[in-house]
Design an enzyme around this catalytic site. Structure first.
Site, short mmCIF file in Angstrom:
data_model
loop_
_atom_site.label_atom_id
_atom_site.label_comp_id
_atom_site.label_asym_id
_atom_site.label_seq_id
_atom_site.Cartn_x
_atom_site.Cartn_y
_atom_site.Cartn_z
N GLU A 86 -9.58 12.21 31.54
CA GLU A 86 -8.88 12.70 30.36
C GLU A 86 -8.00 11.55 29.88
O GLU A 86 -7.33 10.88 30.69
CB GLU A 86 -8.03 13.92 30.69
CG GLU A 86 -8.84 15.18 30.98
CD GLU A 86 -9.72 15.61 29.81
OE1 GLU A 86 -9.23 15.59 28.66
OE2 GLU A 86 -10.89 15.94 30.03
N HIS B 197 -6.07 18.30 26.19
CA HIS B 197 -6.24 18.09 27.63
C HIS B 197 -5.34 18.96 28.49
O HIS B 197 -5.56 19.08 29.70
CB HIS B 197 -6.03 16.61 28.00
CG HIS B 197 -4.77 16.02 27.44
ND1 HIS B 197 -3.52 16.41 27.87
CD2 HIS B 197 -4.57 15.08 26.50
CE1 HIS B 197 -2.60 15.71 27.21
NE2 HIS B 197 -3.21 14.91 26.37
N GLU C 193 1.15 15.87 20.80
CA GLU C 193 0.08 16.39 19.94
C GLU C 193 -1.26 16.50 20.67
O GLU C 193 -2.13 17.27 20.26
CB GLU C 193 -0.09 15.48 18.71
CG GLU C 193 1.12 15.50 17.78
CD GLU C 193 0.96 14.55 16.62
OE1 GLU C 193 -0.11 13.91 16.53
OE2 GLU C 193 1.88 14.45 15.79
N HIS D 167 -12.20 20.66 29.50
CA HIS D 167 -11.23 19.68 29.01
C HIS D 167 -10.13 19.39 30.02
O HIS D 167 -9.02 18.99 29.65
CB HIS D 167 -10.63 20.10 27.66
CG HIS D 167 -11.64 20.13 26.56
ND1 HIS D 167 -12.36 19.03 26.15
CD2 HIS D 167 -12.09 21.16 25.79
CE1 HIS D 167 -13.19 19.37 25.17
NE2 HIS D 167 -13.05 20.65 24.94
N ASP E 284 -14.85 12.34 35.55
CA ASP E 284 -14.43 12.45 34.15
C ASP E 284 -12.99 11.98 34.04
O ASP E 284 -12.18 12.17 34.97
CB ASP E 284 -14.54 13.90 33.66
CG ASP E 284 -14.10 14.05 32.22
OD1 ASP E 284 -14.87 13.65 31.33
OD2 ASP E 284 -12.98 14.53 31.98
N ASP F 194 -14.29 19.32 34.05
CA ASP F 194 -15.43 18.69 33.41
C ASP F 194 -16.32 17.98 34.43
O ASP F 194 -17.55 17.94 34.28
CB ASP F 194 -14.97 17.70 32.35
CG ASP F 194 -14.47 18.40 31.08
OD1 ASP F 194 -14.57 19.65 31.03
OD2 ASP F 194 -13.98 17.73 30.17
#
Length: 201
Positions: A40, A87, A82, A179, A38, A184
């Site tokens: 991020e 994550h 932001e 996340h 995975d 993940d």
């Protein structure tokens, strides 16, 4: 002077890329290994956004190999505070490497394994975009998507997607470290094995 139009143009590739390609030699003995991974990212636009971290874990003989694991964080030229809420990756924190080094480690880890992920085409495209920035080719690995596996199991339409959170609830998989790339990847590995057994593949 006569010009040879058929002269082969040889492009020099870095050693790590040549090593990666060598894993796909048909004459090599094949041990069926899956790598669940995975990424991020800074967002969902694979052309503009960048990879923040990659987490991956290996599967052999229908078992998650906890020791067969990689997690790498990538330095960012531009930091967007932001996105931290999603994550959890701060500007300062775990050791971070440049994108090239992260890709070298990732390719060395996956070798010729079958890649697995949830909505994996996005993660593969993010990796391919990073490889493109290095003037290299694309990933050669076969891949499987746990969402598509679930679609086949339930005979859903191809456009009927299910989130990783929903499938964790369906199969009672604990959503620990959700996340994060490593979290993940591990969750998806557990889901993959459950779906693989049900589909008998």
């Amino acid at each position: 002077m006569k010009f040879n139009w058929f002269k082969k143009i040889v492009q020099d590739h870095p050693k790590f890329w040549e090593t990666y390609l060598s894993y796909f030699d048909e004459n090599k003995s094949k041990i069926k290994r899956y790598v669940v991974f995975d990424c991020e990212t800074t967002g969902l636009n694979y052309k503009k956004d960048r990879i923040l971290s990659i987490g991956a874990v290996g599967i052999l003989n229908n078992r998650v190999e906890i020791n067969d694991f990689i997690e790498v964080f990538i330095k960012q030229d531009i930091f967007n505070p932001e996105t931290v809420a999603i994550h959890g990756i701060l500007k300062e924190g775990p050791e971070k490497v440049v994108e090239v080094e992260a890709l070298i480690r990732f390719l060395d880890f996956i070798k010729d394994a079958t890649l697995v992920g949830h909505h994996v085409s996005f993660d593969i495209e993010m990796i391919n975009q990073a490889l493109n920035r290095m003037n290299l080719g694309t990933l050669k690995n076969e891949y499987m998507d746990t969402d598509i596996m679930y679609q086949k199991l339930k005979h859903f339409q191809q456009d009927q997607h299910t989130s990783l959170d929903e499938l964790c609830d369906v199969y009672k998989i604990r959503k620990s470290d959700r996340h994060t790339a490593s979290g993940d990847a591990y969750i998806t590995a557990l889901l993959f094995l459950k779906l693989k057994r049900k589909l008998e593949i």
